[in-house]
Design an enzyme around this catalytic site. Structure first.
Site, PDB file in Angstrom:
ATOM      1  N   LYS A  97     -13.165   2.837   1.002  1.00 14.96           N
ATOM      2  CA  LYS A  97     -12.869   2.796   2.434  1.00 14.96           C
ATOM      3  C   LYS A  97     -14.098   3.288   3.200  1.00 14.96           C
ATOM      4  O   LYS A  97     -14.545   4.408   3.001  1.00 14.96           O
ATOM      5  CB  LYS A  97     -11.654   3.668   2.735  1.00 14.96           C
ATOM      6  CG  LYS A  97     -10.383   3.157   2.084  1.00 14.96           C
ATOM      7  CD  LYS A  97      -9.260   4.174   2.153  1.00 14.96           C
ATOM      8  CE  LYS A  97      -8.786   4.393   3.562  1.00 14.96           C
ATOM      9  NZ  LYS A  97      -7.627   5.336   3.604  1.00 14.96           N
TER      10      LYS A  97
ATOM     11  N   ARG B 267       0.830  -1.210   0.000  1.00 13.04           N
ATOM     12  CA  ARG B 267       0.000   0.000   0.000  1.00 13.04           C
ATOM     13  C   ARG B 267       0.862   1.258   0.000  1.00 13.04           C
ATOM     14  O   ARG B 267       1.743   1.432   0.846  1.00 13.04           O
ATOM     15  CB  ARG B 267      -0.909  -0.005   1.229  1.00 13.04           C
ATOM     16  CG  ARG B 267      -1.687   1.289   1.459  1.00 13.04           C
ATOM     17  CD  ARG B 267      -2.467   1.199   2.748  1.00 13.04           C
ATOM     18  NE  ARG B 267      -3.167   2.426   3.094  1.00 13.04           N
ATOM     19  CZ  ARG B 267      -2.924   3.144   4.197  1.00 13.04           C
ATOM     20  NH1 ARG B 267      -2.001   2.743   5.053  1.00 13.04           N
ATOM     21  NH2 ARG B 267      -3.594   4.243   4.438  1.00 13.04           N
TER      22      ARG B 267
ATOM     23  N   ARG C 180      -6.553  17.620   8.731  1.00  7.93           N
ATOM     24  CA  ARG C 180      -5.334  17.367   9.502  1.00  7.93           C
ATOM     25  C   ARG C 180      -4.781  18.658  10.089  1.00  7.93           C
ATOM     26  O   ARG C 180      -5.037  19.743   9.566  1.00  7.93           O
ATOM     27  CB  ARG C 180      -4.248  16.728   8.621  1.00  7.93           C
ATOM     28  CG  ARG C 180      -4.569  15.329   8.148  1.00  7.93           C
ATOM     29  CD  ARG C 180      -3.432  14.739   7.320  1.00  7.93           C
ATOM     30  NE  ARG C 180      -3.752  13.391   6.871  1.00  7.93           N
ATOM     31  CZ  ARG C 180      -3.552  12.298   7.576  1.00  7.93           C
ATOM     32  NH1 ARG C 180      -3.000  12.395   8.792  1.00  7.93           N
ATOM     33  NH2 ARG C 180      -3.876  11.112   7.107  1.00  7.93           N
TER      34      ARG C 180
ATOM     35  N   THR D  79      -6.592  -1.134  10.351  1.00  8.72           N
ATOM     36  CA  THR D  79      -6.345  -0.156  11.416  1.00  8.72           C
ATOM     37  C   THR D  79      -6.087  -0.790  12.783  1.00  8.72           C
ATOM     38  O   THR D  79      -6.941  -1.488  13.338  1.00  8.72           O
ATOM     39  CB  THR D  79      -7.498   0.862  11.568  1.00  8.72           C
ATOM     40  OG1 THR D  79      -7.928   1.294  10.284  1.00  8.72           O
ATOM     41  CG2 THR D  79      -7.001   2.084  12.341  1.00  8.72           C
TER      42      THR D  79
END
Length: 371
Positions: A217, A31, A66, A279
């Site tokens: 996702k 990934r 972020r 995760t």
């Protein structure tokens, strides 16, 4: 079907020796995390992964909120401390600590909302809202690090699904590295998948015989609504249960993830759709050579009970101290499950044969009695 591993590439895993080890221990996909790194580094590490025999996944960051660059590497907040969170380059003089944010978030918050930073390690309560900034009170103490995620589970976020960075990654990387998979973040509805496909088609208009498989996702509350999730699963090639943001974008925070995971697994299996569980599966192994018992139990659930097509390592493989050890733990559990499955099947087969023999004997006895 045997579960395979996805490893996120980064400084800890971006070399031929580690990638070779990955390939030999159940890793199938490498990934590329579009949230970090520059184009040139992605190109370099993608070539190494391809040479090692791994398929590529380009994971687009999407409209992830972020923090910006934190120049004070020792910056920390204390419980009860008042802090400003404001859009980068909008700094105003004040006497409070200021955390730069890549987006203006004041319009997505209201007084008393909780803001989560760094996967919820830091929590703040909104006490004042101004233009391009909010004032918050820290609910716990901890260090503040650059570029950590900001989650607003109680607000409705209205940011363009495909960001400028997403388009840049698609245009600069897809035609060159031709990843087998493209994963897209923060999907809410099937329209987001359509938009991604259009952007990919535009970037590949001069390239024939190549088109990546699409991974959606699942990490937003809107996506798991029944009206949306069925069509999303139908339209994409694979689903990623991205539990990090999912835990902070659904309420009550943290609590709903295992329930949502169970529902998504069942939906994917009913619709015959491959899925990834991702995760923090081995999060503690970023700094520790062995996993916790809870992590092994989580891994067991993903592999044995959920029968995931893929399980994914993120920071554990990208920046952790023990990337090979993480892969080994996953590989060994996958292999042990295979052995247990074969052993169980043999026992069931033996029991079935014994039952048939017993049934025949009983029938023979009944026949003899009748005679």
């Amino acid at each position: 079907m045997s579960t395979k591993i996805i490893t996120t590439l980064g400084p800890a895993s971006g070399n031929p020796e580690v990638l070779k080890y990955f390939k030999e221990h159940s890793v199938e996909i490498a990934r590329l995390n579009g949230s970090h790194g520059i184009i040139e580094e992605h190109l370099r590490i993608a070539k190494l992964a391809t040479n090692a025999g791994l398929d590529l996944m380009l994971d687009l960051p999407g409209p992830k909120i972020r923090l910006g660059e934190i120049h004070d590497k020792l910056l920390a907040v204390k419980t009860g401390e008042k802090v400003i969170i404001e859009k980068e380059q909008e700094h105003k003089e004040n006497n409070l600590k200021t955390l730069p944010c890549q987006f203006s978030i004041e319009k997505y918050t209201k007084i008393n909302d909780i803001v989560y930073i760094d996967d919820g390690k830091l929590q703040f309560r909104v006490i004042k809202i101004e233009k391009n900034r909010i004032q918050v009170e820290a609910l716990n103490s901890g260090p503040v690090k650059s570029h950590k995620g900001v989650n607003l589970p109680y607000g409705t976020i209205d940011i363009d699904f495909l960001t400028e960075n997403d388009h840049r990654l698609i245009e600069k990387l897809l035609p060159i590295i031709k990843p087998k998979y493209v994963a897209t973040s923060f999907v809410k509805t099937i329209d987001d998948i359509y938009r991604l496909k259009t952007a990919i088609q535009n970037s590949l208009h001069n390239i024939k015989n190549y088109y990546p498989k699409i991974i959606a996702k699942i990490e937003m509350a809107e996506a798991i609504e029944p009206v949306n999730i069925t069509s999303i699963i139908n339209e994409c090639d694979m689903i990623m249960i991205a539990r990090g943001d999912l835990a902070l974008e659904t309420t009550p925070v943290h609590i709903r993830v295992p329930f949502i995971q169970n529902d998504l697994v069942q939906r994917c299996q009913i619709q015959n759709k491959p899925f990834i569980i991702a995760t923090q599966i081995l999060e503690s192994m970023i700094t520790c050579p062995v996993p916790t018992r809870a992590e092994v139990s989580d891994l067991y659930r993903a592999v044995v009970l959920d029968k995931a097509n893929y399980i994914m390592l993120s920071g554990e493989a990208a920046v952790g101290q023990y990337p090979k050890e993480c892969v080994t733990i996953m590989h060994d559990l996958i292999q042990y499950n295979k052995i247990q499955t074969v052993h169980t099947n043999k026992k069931l087969k033996t029991k079935t044969i014994e039952k048939k023999i017993t049934t025949k004997r009983n029938l023979s006895k009944i026949k003899r009695k009748r005679i």
